[in-house]
Design an enzyme around this catalytic site. Structure first.
Site, PDB file in Angstrom:
ATOM      1  N   TYR A   1       5.635   2.911   2.513  1.00  0.00           N
ATOM      2  CA  TYR A   1       3.982   3.172   2.548  1.00  0.00           C
ATOM      3  C   TYR A   1       3.441   2.511   3.962  1.00  0.00           C
ATOM      4  CZ  TYR A   1       4.343  -1.023  -0.014  1.00  0.00           C
ATOM      5  OH  TYR A   1       5.637  -1.945  -0.531  1.00  0.00           O
TER       6      TYR A   1
ATOM      7  N   HIS B   1       6.994  -5.799  -0.674  1.00  0.00           N
ATOM      8  CA  HIS B   1       6.596  -6.472  -2.768  1.00  0.00           C
ATOM      9  C   HIS B   1       8.052  -7.367  -2.881  1.00  0.00           C
ATOM     10  CE1 HIS B   1       4.450  -6.978  -5.957  1.00  0.00           C
ATOM     11  NE2 HIS B   1       5.294  -6.930  -6.734  1.00  0.00           N
TER      12      HIS B   1
ATOM     13  N   ARG C   1       1.641  -9.103   5.152  1.00  0.00           N
ATOM     14  CA  ARG C   1       3.027  -8.698   4.339  1.00  0.00           C
ATOM     15  C   ARG C   1       4.441  -7.969   5.436  1.00  0.00           C
ATOM     16  NH1 ARG C   1       3.323  -6.059  -1.100  1.00  0.00           N
ATOM     17  NH2 ARG C   1       4.260  -3.580  -0.034  1.00  0.00           N
TER      18      ARG C   1
END
Lengths: 358, 326
Positions: free
Chosen positions: A271, A262, A258
């Site tokens: 993160y 998100h 990814r």
């Protein structure tokens, strides 16, 4: 004590093009047709532009939360291309590529994320499900749809998609399990983009692969390079042909990364390791396919320019249609709740209409 | 026409629809060869085959989720939850999808399904087998919740539930599965959903109940009549959405209302009916609205279940108190 092995399993990994667009084994027939490959390149590019536009709309307050497919375009476009009109898609929130390929319009997708149920009233893909927001519920719907198809003796594949995080939910196993028992024609795509929001795969499972989760249900599980559209298209086609012809279900784990947050509401820099991400960019699906096309003398800078211009126009037209779509009116809250609105609720409908007019 | 029990009526209605509508399919755990743990599906697999009466793996969310997928394809699934106490894993699918799919897709995909579950206490069952959580489902827009109280209603309402274009939660009062027999004509005639039944006419007080508790309520009405109190008795039957017109008309006539339910008191169907009477009929009331219910506790293990469940005496006590207001 004597022990014997009563069962053993293996998971096969499929790849046709490496990161430089070079074939790693014999290319399937469809991928030798450069018109097909140019079309798939255009579809992936369009998805990338559409995502960027959707982000811009969200950032300027013209749309709600949106999940992009950056870096993962080969999955939805790949399986979507292997689908035929009669197949049924049971999507999750990152299935934009599959939805677009199966006939859902960009305007409908924008309306959905723009907070209007009209976006799920698909004009073309009439039997496809709306995007499933609760995680993994859709896996069972796919098996239910496939059961109906099987009972009616139709030759149609059901395709569903889930993130790798979603495979931790009980519904994932329950849906795959029953598909195995009843030999249902479902293709379960796991989009393994390494992240369930901020939770990486090593917190999600102790399995070496997600594909092996199929094994516990007695279902074939295979792994594919999710950034290689030739491989995704090929395994999807294999699994769908199998589904249409009574061969039963397949779980396909597509490995990707990814490259975006998100959703628009997330900040992956909290993160995600920038070095890992930088490496992942070297592996992304669009560049890989473009290199393949160029090696086959089937793509030029001029082609790229022309495509960019055309896609920009197409996406802009969808955004204009989205912005011009009629606003929903209060009675729409009530009019599709039941086939016939309960007597008890009718006064609420009237009140909402009256208030709406003020 | 032979007299049949409530569970036989459920079976007969499902058989009728399996016979007459090829889209009807019945599934759940143990429904096939075993005919259901209460025998609600007895003989149906033998008659209609394993393709239409299907034993599933044991997974409630899956049973409900399969119904969602099949109903979206225009089939008419009847899914069995073995006990209402086991319905909670399926709640995710029922609330998030069955109840909403028509709404979410502006009517493009619909959910013509029935989810059946035996509910309620009084049969000395183990833990998690005796709950009466109809209010949970009643709170969710898009669902209908139907509870028959006797054999003829079970037959007619089950037919209506299967034919209804929207999802119906059909809760069967297992305590009275076999205690009453009715002459039921197996003619495929349905009863209307969203309609109360007036089971006894009276002028002094309206007793409102549903499901298994209708039996105590009717017994109480008989005893009250002997005391000179004429109770009108209403079987709500469809507890969501409720036919409030019938209830309000009755309360307008009698001026008094008492609601009797097995479920805990707070946040319940009884609370909703009381609130509607207060909102729309308070000026017709001669006394406060009474409620006789289970307690706001966990359904106890069976040694205490008799103390938990409303009895005829508790109904009589409450009604006498209401009647004291002049």
């Amino acid at each position: 004590m004597t022990t014997t092995t009563v069962a053993s399993f293996e998971i096969k990994y499929h790849q046709y093009l490496d990161a430089s667009g070079k074939p790693t084994k014999d290319i399937p027939e469809f991928a030798k047709d450069m018109n097909t490959m140019r079309e798939l390149y255009r579809d992936m590019y369009k998805l990338r532009v559409f995502d960027a536009k959707a982000y811009a709309l969200q950032r300027t307050g013209k749309m709600g939360t949106y999940p992009a497919s950056l870096g993962q375009e080969a999955i939805g476009i790949g399986y979507g291309d292997a689908m035929v009109k009669e197949d049924v898609l049971i999507p999750y929130y990152r299935s934009t590529g599959g939805l677009l390929k199966h006939g859902v319009t960009m305007e409908e997708i924008l309306l959905y994320w723009g907070g209007d149920e009209a976006g799920s009233d698909y004009s073309v893909a009439k039997e496809d499900f709306p995007i499933c927001v609760p995680i993994a519920n859709q896996i069972i719907h796919a098996s239910g749809v496939a059961k109906a198809i099987q009972m009616r003796k139709q030759k149609r594949a059901v395709v569903t998609e889930i993130g790798e995080g979603g495979t931790s939910e009980g519904d994932f196993y329950e849906g795959v399990n029953v598909a195995g028992i009843w030999n249902l024609g479902v293709v379960f795509f796991i989009n393994n983009n390494q992240w369930a929001i901020s939770v990486p795969t090593d917190i999600q499972t102790a399995c070496e692969t997600y594909a092996q989760k199929a094994i516990a249900a007695g279902v074939e599980g295979i792994q594919v390079d999710g950034n290689d559209i030739v491989a995704v298209r090929e395994v999807a086609n294999y699994a769908m042909e199998k589904a249409r012809n009574g061969g039963g279900p397949t779980v396909i784990e597509a490995i990707t990364y990814r490259l975006c947050d998100h959703t628009t509401a997330d900040d992956a820099s909290r993160y995600d390791d920038p070095k890992v991400k930088e490496e992942a960019w070297k592996n992304e699906p669009l560049v890989r396919l473009r290199k393949y096309l160029e090696k086959n003398k089937s793509w030029s800078d001029k082609d790229e320019e022309k495509m960019k211009e055309e896609v920009a126009k197409e996406v802009d037209a969808a955004v204009k249609a989205y912005e011009a779509a009629p606003k929903p009116t209060p009675e729409m809250m009530f009019d599709n709740l039941y086939a016939e609105l309960p007597e008890l609720t009718k006064p609420q409908r009237e009140a909402a209409i009256k208030r709406g007019a003020k | 026409m032979a007299a049949i029990t409530l569970i036989e009526a459920v079976n007969a209605a499902m058989a009728y629809e399996l016979e007459h509508d090829q889209d009807v399919v019945l599934f759940g755990e143990d429904v096939g060869k075993n005919g259901g743990v209460f025998r609600a599906t007895d003989g149906l697999q033998k008659k209609y085959g394993t393709e239409r009466v299907i034993d599933t793996p044991l997974a409630e969310s899956m049973i409900a989720g399969l119904a969602v997928g099949m109903a979206a394809q225009g089939m008419k699934p009847i899914a069995e939850m073995q006990f209402m106490g086991f319905i909670f894993p399926a709640v995710d699918q029922i609330f998030c999808h069955a109840a909403r799919l028509r709404h979410r897709t502006r009517g493009r995909l619909t959910q013509p399904m029935v989810i059946r579950a035996p509910y309620g206490g009084g049969i000395h069952a183990p833990e998690h087998h005796s709950e009466s959580t109809e209010a949970l489902f009643s709170h969710i827009p898009g669902l209908k919740v139907v509870i028959p109280s006797n054999p003829s209603r079970a037959y007619g309402l089950m037919l209506a539930a299967i034919r209804d274009p929207d999802p119906v939660i059909f809760l069967e009062p297992k305590r009275v599965y076999r205690i009453v027999k009715h002459e039921v004509e197996d003619n495929g005639e349905e009863y209307p959903l969203e309609a109360c039944f007036v089971d006894r006419e009276g002028s002094d007080i309206t007793l409102i109940s549903w499901g298994a508790m209708m039996h105590e309520t009717l017994q109480a009405a008989e005893k009250l009549a002997a005391e000179g109190i004429e109770a009108e008795v209403i079987d709500v039957a469809t507890v969501s959405p409720i036919d409030m017109d019938t209830i309000l008309e009755s309360v307008e006539k009698t001026g008094r209302a008492c609601i009797i339910q097995e479920a805990p008191k707070s946040g319940s169907i009884g609370s909703e009916i009381a609130a509607e009477i207060a909102e729309k009929g308070i000026l017709n009331l001669l006394a406060p609205i009474g409620r006789v219910s289970g307690y706001d506790t966990v359904m106890p293990y069976y040694r205490l279940e008799k103390q938990y469940m409303p009895t005829v005496d508790r109904i009589l006590d409450e009604v006498r108190t209401i009647m004291e207001y002049k």
